[in-house]
Design a protein around this motif. Structure first.
Motif, mmCIF file in Angstrom:
data_model
loop_
_atom_site.group_PDB
_atom_site.id
_atom_site.type_symbol
_atom_site.label_atom_id
_atom_site.label_comp_id
_atom_site.label_asym_id
_atom_site.label_seq_id
_atom_site.Cartn_x
_atom_site.Cartn_y
_atom_site.Cartn_z
ATOM 1 N N LYS A 53 36.219 31.000 23.813
ATOM 2 C CA LYS A 53 37.675 30.833 23.767
ATOM 3 C C LYS A 53 38.077 29.565 24.493
ATOM 4 N N GLN A 54 39.131 28.926 23.994
ATOM 5 C CA GLN A 54 39.679 27.757 24.671
ATOM 6 C C GLN A 54 40.165 28.169 26.044
ATOM 7 N N MET A 55 39.980 27.268 27.015
ATOM 8 C CA MET A 55 40.337 27.578 28.393
ATOM 9 C C MET A 55 41.025 26.373 29.009
ATOM 10 N N SER A 56 42.135 26.608 29.677
ATOM 11 C CA SER A 56 42.878 25.564 30.358
ATOM 12 C C SER A 56 43.189 26.068 31.761
ATOM 13 N N CYS A 57 42.791 25.297 32.789
ATOM 14 C CA CYS A 57 42.898 25.770 34.168
ATOM 15 C C CYS A 57 43.604 24.774 35.076
ATOM 16 N N PHE A 58 44.352 25.317 36.019
ATOM 17 C CA PHE A 58 44.858 24.545 37.134
ATOM 18 C C PHE A 58 43.977 24.919 38.316
ATOM 19 N N VAL A 59 43.176 23.953 38.786
ATOM 20 C CA VAL A 59 42.183 24.195 39.817
ATOM 21 C C VAL A 59 42.677 23.625 41.136
ATOM 22 N N THR A 60 42.663 24.435 42.192
ATOM 23 C CA THR A 60 43.007 23.964 43.530
ATOM 24 C C THR A 60 41.774 24.118 44.412
ATOM 25 N N GLY A 61 41.932 23.964 45.697
ATOM 26 C CA GLY A 61 40.801 24.029 46.614
ATOM 27 C C GLY A 61 40.017 25.321 46.584
ATOM 28 N N ARG A 62 40.698 26.468 46.407
ATOM 29 C CA ARG A 62 40.005 27.755 46.493
ATOM 30 C C ARG A 62 40.214 28.674 45.295
ATOM 31 N N LYS A 63 41.260 28.449 44.524
ATOM 32 C CA LYS A 63 41.570 29.334 43.391
ATOM 33 C C LYS A 63 41.886 28.498 42.156
ATOM 34 N N ALA A 64 41.667 29.092 41.018
ATOM 35 C CA ALA A 64 42.060 28.482 39.747
ATOM 36 C C ALA A 64 42.787 29.543 38.931
ATOM 37 N N VAL A 65 43.866 29.120 38.304
ATOM 38 C CA VAL A 65 44.593 29.990 37.389
ATOM 39 C C VAL A 65 44.375 29.402 36.001
ATOM 40 N N VAL A 123 42.998 31.702 29.163
ATOM 41 C CA VAL A 123 41.805 31.873 28.345
ATOM 42 C C VAL A 123 42.255 32.534 27.058
ATOM 43 N N GLY A 124 42.229 31.779 25.959
ATOM 44 C CA GLY A 124 42.790 32.288 24.717
ATOM 45 C C GLY A 124 44.273 32.511 24.921
ATOM 46 N N ASP A 125 44.735 33.745 24.787
ATOM 47 C CA ASP A 125 46.160 34.027 24.992
ATOM 48 C C ASP A 125 46.399 34.836 26.266
ATOM 49 N N LYS A 126 45.394 34.930 27.146
ATOM 50 C CA LYS A 126 45.524 35.709 28.387
ATOM 51 C C LYS A 126 45.377 34.807 29.603
ATOM 52 N N MET A 127 45.915 35.263 30.732
ATOM 53 C CA MET A 127 45.786 34.541 31.993
ATOM 54 C C MET A 127 44.691 35.209 32.821
ATOM 55 N N ALA A 128 43.941 34.410 33.564
ATOM 56 C CA ALA A 128 42.874 34.934 34.417
ATOM 57 C C ALA A 128 42.792 34.102 35.685
ATOM 58 N N ALA A 129 42.359 34.727 36.756
ATOM 59 C CA ALA A 129 42.190 34.043 38.035
ATOM 60 C C ALA A 129 40.701 33.851 38.306
ATOM 61 N N PHE A 130 40.368 32.719 38.907
ATOM 62 C CA PHE A 130 38.985 32.379 39.218
ATOM 63 C C PHE A 130 38.885 31.886 40.653
ATOM 64 N N TYR A 131 37.737 32.144 41.278
ATOM 65 C CA TYR A 131 37.429 31.548 42.571
ATOM 66 C C TYR A 131 36.873 30.158 42.312
ATOM 67 N N VAL A 132 37.105 29.240 43.234
ATOM 68 C CA VAL A 132 36.582 27.877 43.125
ATOM 69 C C VAL A 132 35.501 27.695 44.181
ATOM 70 N N PHE A 133 34.344 27.192 43.760
ATOM 71 C CA PHE A 133 33.238 26.905 44.664
ATOM 72 C C PHE A 133 32.921 25.417 44.588
ATOM 73 N N ASP A 134 33.054 24.739 45.716
ATOM 74 C CA ASP A 134 32.766 23.309 45.812
ATOM 75 C C ASP A 134 31.367 23.176 46.389
ATOM 76 N N THR A 135 30.387 22.874 45.551
ATOM 77 C CA THR A 135 28.986 22.799 45.968
ATOM 78 C C THR A 135 28.511 21.357 45.940
ATOM 79 N N PRO A 136 27.350 21.071 46.512
ATOM 80 C CA PRO A 136 26.809 19.702 46.430
ATOM 81 C C PRO A 136 26.543 19.254 44.988
ATOM 82 N N GLN A 137 26.367 20.203 44.067
ATOM 83 C CA GLN A 137 26.115 19.853 42.664
ATOM 84 C C GLN A 137 27.392 19.666 41.856
ATOM 85 N N GLY A 138 28.534 20.107 42.366
ATOM 86 C CA GLY A 138 29.799 19.975 41.652
ATOM 87 C C GLY A 138 30.730 21.132 41.959
#
Length: 73
Positions: free
Chosen positions: A19-31, A34-49
């Motif tokens: 599904k197509q996904m569009s996110c607003f990513v901040t330091g710790r959370k992303a909103v 996904v498709g036609d639904k909203m979902a929350a994600f944790y953000v992890f800033d690692t040495p790889q990305g």
């Protein structure tokens, strides 16, 4: 992308689970939309990305949204 830029909020567009996904990513959370639904994600800033991980405990996907500076792959 510089390390400073990775620490700031940014938009990311891609695909997740077919599904197509569009996110607003901040330091710790992303909103994300996904498709036609909203979902929350944790953000992890690692040495790889920068990675997103769904807050839903049943799903253990890690989605790479940004690479580190001189990462060639």
């Amino acid at each position: 992308m510089s390390e400073y830029a990775l620490r700031r909020a940014f938009w990311w567009e891609g695909e997740w689970r077919g599904k197509q996904m569009s996110c607003f990513v901040t330091g710790r959370k992303a909103v994300c939309k996904v498709g036609d639904k909203m979902a929350a994600f944790y953000v992890f800033d690692t040495p790889q990305g920068v990675y997103l991980k769904p807050e839903i405990k049943l799903v253990d996907d890690w989605i790479k949204v940004a690479h580190r500076g001189d990462d060639s792959g």
